[in-house]
Every structure is written in structure tokens, then in C-alpha cells.
Design an enzyme around this catalytic site. Sequence first.
Site, PDB file in Angstrom:
ATOM      1  N   ARG A  22      10.699  -4.869  -5.355  1.00 42.79           N
ATOM      2  CA  ARG A  22       9.731  -4.144  -6.150  1.00 42.79           C
ATOM      3  C   ARG A  22      10.260  -3.846  -7.538  1.00 42.79           C
ATOM      4  NH1 ARG A  22       7.587  -0.287  -1.416  1.00 42.79           N
ATOM      5  NH2 ARG A  22       9.690  -0.600  -0.689  1.00 42.79           N
TER       6      ARG A  22
ATOM      7  N   LYS B 122       3.522   5.145   6.361  1.00 40.67           N
ATOM      8  CA  LYS B 122       2.725   3.944   6.110  1.00 40.67           C
ATOM      9  C   LYS B 122       2.400   3.196   7.397  1.00 40.67           C
ATOM     10  CE  LYS B 122       4.830   3.288   1.640  1.00 40.67           C
ATOM     11  NZ  LYS B 122       5.350   2.237   0.761  1.00 40.67           N
TER      12      LYS B 122
ATOM     13  N   PRO C 182       0.824  -1.214   0.000  1.00 42.86           N
ATOM     14  CA  PRO C 182       0.000   0.000   0.000  1.00 42.86           C
ATOM     15  C   PRO C 182       0.862   1.271   0.000  1.00 42.86           C
ATOM     16  CG  PRO C 182      -0.783  -1.558   1.626  1.00 42.86           C
ATOM     17  CD  PRO C 182       0.539  -2.073   1.124  1.00 42.86           C
ATOM     18  N   GLU C 183       0.348   2.276  -0.674  1.00 38.38           N
ATOM     19  CA  GLU C 183       1.023   3.571  -0.708  1.00 38.38           C
ATOM     20  C   GLU C 183       0.528   4.424   0.466  1.00 38.38           C
ATOM     21  OE1 GLU C 183       2.966   4.625  -3.651  1.00 38.38           O
ATOM     22  OE2 GLU C 183       2.823   2.582  -4.410  1.00 38.38           O
TER      23      GLU C 183
END
Length: 261
Positions: free
Chosen positions: A251, A51, A2-3
Site C-alpha cells: 500500500r 474487516k 476496503p476500510e
Amino acid sequence: MPEGDTVWHTAKRLREALAGRVLTRSDFRVPRYATTDLTGRQVTESLSRGKHLLTRVEGGVTVHTHLKMEGRWLVRPAAAAVPQAHQVRLVLANDTWQAAGYQLGVVEVLPTAREADVVGHLGPDLLGPDWDASEAVRRLMASPQRPAGEAFLDQSNLAGVGNVYKCELLFLRGIHPWRPVGEIRDLPAAVDLARRLLDANKDRTGHITTGVQIRGQQHWVYGRAGRRCRRCGTVVRRDEGAGQGGDPEGRITFWCPACQK
Ligand SMILES: [Zn+2]
């Protein structure tokens, strides 16, 4: 992963459901806190820091959670069945709402006075009330040789950018993901864009950077490897992350080799 805008929105939903109400259920399904019981205490606040999610409870207690890769919180009416799925790590409920945390990467309980132990390392929070753009720029410039993509992902520089925004903001600023951050001509503009992208998306699902809400047209380069750049027609490339500082989450980086130098 999640951003920051997703985490901000999650904190808002938790705050609306829990803050100001007394807990009637606190069900920690992680061994370390199996006997922790917060029932009878009022939740005073739920907020995001980068986050990380912090839910503060009466008596100086904070529940710290992090979504990591797959985590999410679901809020349902209190009358709904208590979720039994094995992915649930924590349930907090009051007379009106129940909030269930699925696949949370972190669940821990700590004194509110010691929140800095878990979020003190973070750089300025892109969606925080105390956002400080010049401090974010200063931190990015402290390691001028680092590849831009890696530097923007480092939450100790600025907190909230995940892989989608990393790829998209570098495209929008014409910055090659491996260019040393110290060589970026207008770093404050890139930092400002990061904040504007998260802010524009914080109240909706998805991370739209093109301004187009239609599915499949929401991004410039993210998820578009092998397809043509929307701006110049060059084939968008991807890299499995090996070049982005050995990112532990592996990523993937997407970029246009013509638009980004
Ligand atoms: Zn291009």
C-alpha cells in the site's frame, strides 16, 4: 482494500437481508465447500469484526468472509437472476433477498464456537460494541519503535483502519508516517480520531475526512501526490509502501512533509 467502515456497512446490509430468514439457497463456489449446503437453516446474525464478516447460521455454524483487496457483497431481490459471474464465490439467499459475494479473499465455514480462531487476534474493533480505546493505545505502545503508519494498519492493535484512514488521520494529527509510534505526543487523541472518522462514514459511500462531499475534495493527502497540501501548499508526497513495514499489500503512503513531523 476496503476500510473498516465499508465492512461494517456491508455487515449491516447482509444482516438486513439475511438475518431472521431461512436460507433457500447456499451456493459455495470455492472447492473446499462445494458440497456445503446450509439451505433450510435460519441466519441468526451478520456482523463485522474489524474487516472480517461473520454470518451466523442456525446450528452453530458461522460463514466467515473477508473482502481483502477487491471483494464486495451485492444484495438483490430474490427474484433477480442468480449471478453466474466467475468472480462470485458465494451466494446466500432466502425468499426475499439474495446476497452474492464477489472476489472474496476468504470464504470459510467454521463452528460459531470457534470464531476466535479467525478474529481472536484482532485488537479492539473501532466500530464494535466493545470498542476499548485504552486497550488500543496499550497495544500500539507495546512496540514503541514501529512507524506510526505501520502500527495503525496492524489489525492486531486496533481493527478497522485501512490505508485511506491511516494516511488521513496521520495528516490530521500532524504525525509523520515513519515517526515511531512511541514518540507520538497524544496517541489517545489519534486513536479517538480514527474511531470518529470511521463512525462518521459508516453509513455512506466513501471515506470523507475533509468534511467536503465533492468528488476530488474528500481527502487531505490520500491520492493527492504531486498536488499542493490543502493546509500549507507544500507538495504532497507518496511512497510505494517500502517503508511501512514491508506491507504485504504494497500500500502507498501519502503525506505532507511540512504538516507532518
Ligand atoms: Zn501541509
